[in-house]
Design a protein around this motif. Structure first.
Motif, PDB file in Angstrom:
ATOM      1  N   MET A   1       0.825  -1.205   0.000  1.00  0.00           N
ATOM      2  CA  MET A   1       0.000   0.000   0.000  1.00  0.00           C
ATOM      3  C   MET A   1       0.869   1.268   0.000  1.00  0.00           C
ATOM      4  SD  MET A   1      -2.881   1.628  -0.038  1.00  0.00           S
ATOM      5  CE  MET A   1      -4.090   0.345   0.007  1.00  0.00           C
ATOM      6  N   LYS A   2       2.006   1.217   0.708  1.00  0.00           N
ATOM      7  CA  LYS A   2       2.892   2.382   0.770  1.00  0.00           C
ATOM      8  C   LYS A   2       3.339   2.812  -0.627  1.00  0.00           C
ATOM      9  CE  LYS A   2       6.915   4.177   3.173  1.00  0.00           C
ATOM     10  NZ  LYS A   2       7.882   3.991   4.251  1.00  0.00           N
ATOM     11  N   ASP A   3       3.720   1.841  -1.463  1.00  0.00           N
ATOM     12  CA  ASP A   3       4.149   2.153  -2.830  1.00  0.00           C
ATOM     13  C   ASP A   3       3.010   2.723  -3.660  1.00  0.00           C
ATOM     14  OD1 ASP A   3       6.699   1.360  -2.242  1.00  0.00           O
ATOM     15  OD2 ASP A   3       6.525  -0.612  -3.178  1.00  0.00           O
ATOM     16  N   GLN A   4       1.806   2.180  -3.470  1.00  0.00           N
ATOM     17  CA  GLN A   4       0.647   2.677  -4.224  1.00  0.00           C
ATOM     18  C   GLN A   4       0.349   4.133  -3.850  1.00  0.00           C
ATOM     19  OE1 GLN A   4      -1.823  -0.619  -2.825  1.00  0.00           O
ATOM     20  NE2 GLN A   4      -2.290  -1.101  -4.966  1.00  0.00           N
ATOM     21  N   ILE A   5       0.454   4.431  -2.568  1.00  0.00           N
ATOM     22  CA  ILE A   5       0.243   5.817  -2.111  1.00  0.00           C
ATOM     23  C   ILE A   5       1.297   6.728  -2.729  1.00  0.00           C
ATOM     24  CG2 ILE A   5       0.315   7.354  -0.096  1.00  0.00           C
ATOM     25  CD1 ILE A   5      -0.786   4.906   1.542  1.00  0.00           C
ATOM     26  N   LEU A   6       2.539   6.272  -2.721  1.00  0.00           N
ATOM     27  CA  LEU A   6       3.643   7.062  -3.271  1.00  0.00           C
ATOM     28  C   LEU A   6       3.437   7.343  -4.756  1.00  0.00           C
ATOM     29  CD1 LEU A   6       6.430   8.331  -2.749  1.00  0.00           C
ATOM     30  CD2 LEU A   6       7.435   6.115  -3.306  1.00  0.00           C
ATOM     31  N   ILE A   7       3.067   6.334  -5.497  1.00  0.00           N
ATOM     32  CA  ILE A   7       2.858   6.492  -6.947  1.00  0.00           C
ATOM     33  C   ILE A   7       1.697   7.444  -7.230  1.00  0.00           C
ATOM     34  CG2 ILE A   7       2.127   5.259  -9.043  1.00  0.00           C
ATOM     35  CD1 ILE A   7       3.850   2.861  -7.906  1.00  0.00           C
ATOM     36  N   LYS A   8       0.588   7.262  -6.527  1.00  0.00           N
ATOM     37  CA  LYS A   8      -0.576   8.129  -6.740  1.00  0.00           C
ATOM     38  C   LYS A   8      -0.274   9.573  -6.321  1.00  0.00           C
ATOM     39  CE  LYS A   8      -4.067   7.622  -8.210  1.00  0.00           C
ATOM     40  NZ  LYS A   8      -4.515   7.958  -9.582  1.00  0.00           N
ATOM     41  N   ALA A   9       0.384   9.737  -5.177  1.00  0.00           N
ATOM     42  CA  ALA A   9       0.713  11.087  -4.702  1.00  0.00           C
ATOM     43  C   ALA A   9       1.654  11.786  -5.683  1.00  0.00           C
ATOM     44  CB  ALA A   9       1.348  11.012  -3.311  1.00  0.00           C
ATOM     45  N   THR A  10       2.660  11.070  -6.166  1.00  0.00           N
ATOM     46  CA  THR A  10       3.605  11.652  -7.126  1.00  0.00           C
ATOM     47  C   THR A  10       2.880  12.119  -8.370  1.00  0.00           C
ATOM     48  OG1 THR A  10       5.381  10.237  -6.273  1.00  0.00           O
ATOM     49  CG2 THR A  10       5.718  11.223  -8.446  1.00  0.00           C
ATOM     50  N   ASP A  11       1.999  11.286  -8.878  1.00  0.00           N
ATOM     51  CA  ASP A  11       1.223  11.631 -10.071  1.00  0.00           C
ATOM     52  C   ASP A  11       0.377  12.888  -9.821  1.00  0.00           C
ATOM     53  OD1 ASP A  11       0.137  10.972 -12.775  1.00  0.00           O
ATOM     54  OD2 ASP A  11      -1.725  10.725 -11.634  1.00  0.00           O
ATOM     55  N   MET A  12      -0.273  12.942  -8.689  1.00  0.00           N
ATOM     56  CA  MET A  12      -1.124  14.096  -8.381  1.00  0.00           C
ATOM     57  C   MET A  12      -0.292  15.354  -8.149  1.00  0.00           C
ATOM     58  SD  MET A  12      -4.053  12.306  -6.005  1.00  0.00           S
ATOM     59  CE  MET A  12      -5.089  13.784  -5.888  1.00  0.00           C
ATOM     60  N   PHE A  13       0.837  15.222  -7.459  1.00  0.00           N
ATOM     61  CA  PHE A  13       1.697  16.384  -7.227  1.00  0.00           C
ATOM     62  C   PHE A  13       2.195  16.964  -8.551  1.00  0.00           C
ATOM     63  CE2 PHE A  13       3.070  14.478  -2.890  1.00  0.00           C
ATOM     64  CZ  PHE A  13       2.031  15.120  -2.230  1.00  0.00           C
ATOM     65  N   LEU A  14       2.576  16.091  -9.472  1.00  0.00           N
ATOM     66  CA  LEU A  14       3.084  16.566 -10.765  1.00  0.00           C
ATOM     67  C   LEU A  14       1.993  17.210 -11.613  1.00  0.00           C
ATOM     68  CD1 LEU A  14       5.537  13.732 -11.832  1.00  0.00           C
ATOM     69  CD2 LEU A  14       6.106  16.069 -11.169  1.00  0.00           C
ATOM     70  N   THR A  15       0.793  16.724 -11.477  1.00  0.00           N
ATOM     71  CA  THR A  15      -0.313  17.243 -12.273  1.00  0.00           C
ATOM     72  C   THR A  15      -0.894  18.536 -11.687  1.00  0.00           C
ATOM     73  OG1 THR A  15      -0.877  14.980 -12.909  1.00  0.00           O
ATOM     74  CG2 THR A  15      -2.557  16.651 -13.280  1.00  0.00           C
ATOM     75  N   LEU A  16      -1.060  18.556 -10.355  1.00  0.00           N
ATOM     76  CA  LEU A  16      -1.781  19.655  -9.714  1.00  0.00           C
ATOM     77  C   LEU A  16      -0.923  20.574  -8.857  1.00  0.00           C
ATOM     78  CD1 LEU A  16      -4.806  17.447  -8.631  1.00  0.00           C
ATOM     79  CD2 LEU A  16      -4.713  18.994 -10.594  1.00  0.00           C
ATOM     80  N   GLY A  17       0.259  20.118  -8.470  1.00  0.00           N
ATOM     81  CA  GLY A  17       1.145  20.922  -7.642  1.00  0.00           C
ATOM     82  C   GLY A  17       1.289  20.356  -6.237  1.00  0.00           C
ATOM     83  N   PHE A  18       2.452  20.559  -5.658  1.00  0.00           N
ATOM     84  CA  PHE A  18       2.755  20.005  -4.334  1.00  0.00           C
ATOM     85  C   PHE A  18       1.923  20.653  -3.236  1.00  0.00           C
ATOM     86  CE2 PHE A  18       6.468  18.715  -6.740  1.00  0.00           C
ATOM     87  CZ  PHE A  18       6.672  17.428  -6.285  1.00  0.00           C
ATOM     88  N   LYS A  19       1.671  21.938  -3.336  1.00  0.00           N
ATOM     89  CA  LYS A  19       0.871  22.636  -2.322  1.00  0.00           C
ATOM     90  C   LYS A  19      -0.618  22.380  -2.537  1.00  0.00           C
ATOM     91  CE  LYS A  19       0.057  25.728   0.927  1.00  0.00           C
ATOM     92  NZ  LYS A  19       0.225  25.377   2.328  1.00  0.00           N
ATOM     93  N   SER A  20      -1.026  22.329  -3.796  1.00  0.00           N
ATOM     94  CA  SER A  20      -2.450  22.220  -4.127  1.00  0.00           C
ATOM     95  C   SER A  20      -3.070  20.903  -3.668  1.00  0.00           C
ATOM     96  CB  SER A  20      -2.650  22.368  -5.638  1.00  0.00           C
ATOM     97  OG  SER A  20      -2.102  23.577  -6.088  1.00  0.00           O
ATOM     98  N   VAL A  21      -2.314  19.829  -3.726  1.00  0.00           N
ATOM     99  CA  VAL A  21      -2.845  18.500  -3.391  1.00  0.00           C
ATOM    100  C   VAL A  21      -2.777  18.290  -1.881  1.00  0.00           C
ATOM    101  CG1 VAL A  21      -2.501  16.014  -3.680  1.00  0.00           C
ATOM    102  CG2 VAL A  21      -2.184  17.542  -5.631  1.00  0.00           C
ATOM    103  N   THR A  22      -3.903  17.912  -1.302  1.00  0.00           N
ATOM    104  CA  THR A  22      -3.951  17.640   0.142  1.00  0.00           C
ATOM    105  C   THR A  22      -3.949  16.133   0.382  1.00  0.00           C
ATOM    106  OG1 THR A  22      -6.365  17.535   0.226  1.00  0.00           O
ATOM    107  CG2 THR A  22      -5.344  19.739   0.482  1.00  0.00           C
ATOM    108  N   MET A  23      -3.728  15.775   1.631  1.00  0.00           N
ATOM    109  CA  MET A  23      -3.802  14.355   2.001  1.00  0.00           C
ATOM    110  C   MET A  23      -5.228  13.835   1.775  1.00  0.00           C
ATOM    111  SD  MET A  23      -0.733  13.577   2.820  1.00  0.00           S
ATOM    112  CE  MET A  23      -0.012  12.656   4.165  1.00  0.00           C
ATOM    113  N   ASP A  24      -6.217  14.695   2.008  1.00  0.00           N
ATOM    114  CA  ASP A  24      -7.617  14.314   1.739  1.00  0.00           C
ATOM    115  C   ASP A  24      -7.822  14.005   0.260  1.00  0.00           C
ATOM    116  OD1 ASP A  24      -8.859  14.492   4.323  1.00  0.00           O
ATOM    117  OD2 ASP A  24      -8.765  16.674   4.172  1.00  0.00           O
TER     118      ASP A  24
END
Length: 196
Positions: A1-24
């Motif tokens: 699960m840790k890797d899946q979270i990392l992959i999804k978060a990376t994708d979202m950060f690159l698409t929307l921005g590191f500040k814009s994406v929340t943990m929610d």
């Protein structure tokens, strides 16, 4: 699960921005609870750092693979540019800007690692190009590598290169051509013209 979270978060950060994406946002996108994320990453800073370092390692391994293919140095630079842009989602400037503004320590660490990796890669590329007669023999490879890194880094500065005026892909191609025209021999220019 840790890797899946990392992959999804990376994708979202690159698409929307590191500040814009929340943990929610990440939890909702994955259909999991925020608590599940916190079981693996104690806070957002830790997840941002893990994401940037994961992306750095992925790109570094890809660059190493490209450098081992045996292409001429000019083709190699174009392949690396395409690979990096694909992995950075065509380098939307917003994520880098947000990383620098809101996570300066992580940004600084990333920049130092990128310089170390890219500097060595570019020096090797330059020396190979000199050896093959594609680049001028009198160039100072360590200095040119630093110029190249500084230029590539500045392309992400949205105050200098407004994304509404300059598309990232166009900037990357124009800068690569600018770099190569400054160091190529006539033989190298002919190879470059074939790729443009």
């Amino acid at each position: 699960m840790k890797d899946q979270i990392l992959i999804k978060a990376t994708d979202m950060f690159l698409t929307l921005g590191f500040k814009s994406v929340t943990m929610d946002d990440i939890a909702a996108e994955m259909g999991i609870s925020k608590k599940t994320i916190y079981q693996h990453y104690s806070n957002k800073d830790e997840l941002v750092e893990a994401s940037t370092m994961h992306l750095f390692e992925t790109i570094s391994c890809g660059i190493d693979h490209i450098c081992n293919l045996g292409n001429n140095p000019i083709e190699e630079l174009f392949l690396i540019k395409d690979f990096v842009m694909k992995n950075l989602k065509n380098e939307n400037a917003l994520p880098i800007h947000q990383l620098q503004k809101y996570y300066p320590k992580i940004h600084k660490t990333l920049m130092l690692r990128q310089f170390d990796k890219m500097g060595n890669c570019v020096v090797d590329n330059l020396l190979k190009g000199i050896e093959q007669g594609l680049f001028r023999k009198e160039i100072n490879a360590p200095l040119i590598a630093r110029f190249y890194f500084a230029g590539m880094t500045s392309l992400k500065d949205t105050e200098i290169f407004n994304p509404e005026l300059f598309a990232s892909k166009e900037l990357q191609i124009a800068y690569l051509e600018y770099h190569l025209r400054g160091i190529c021999t006539q033989k190298g220019i002919q190879k470059l013209e074939q790729l443009l």
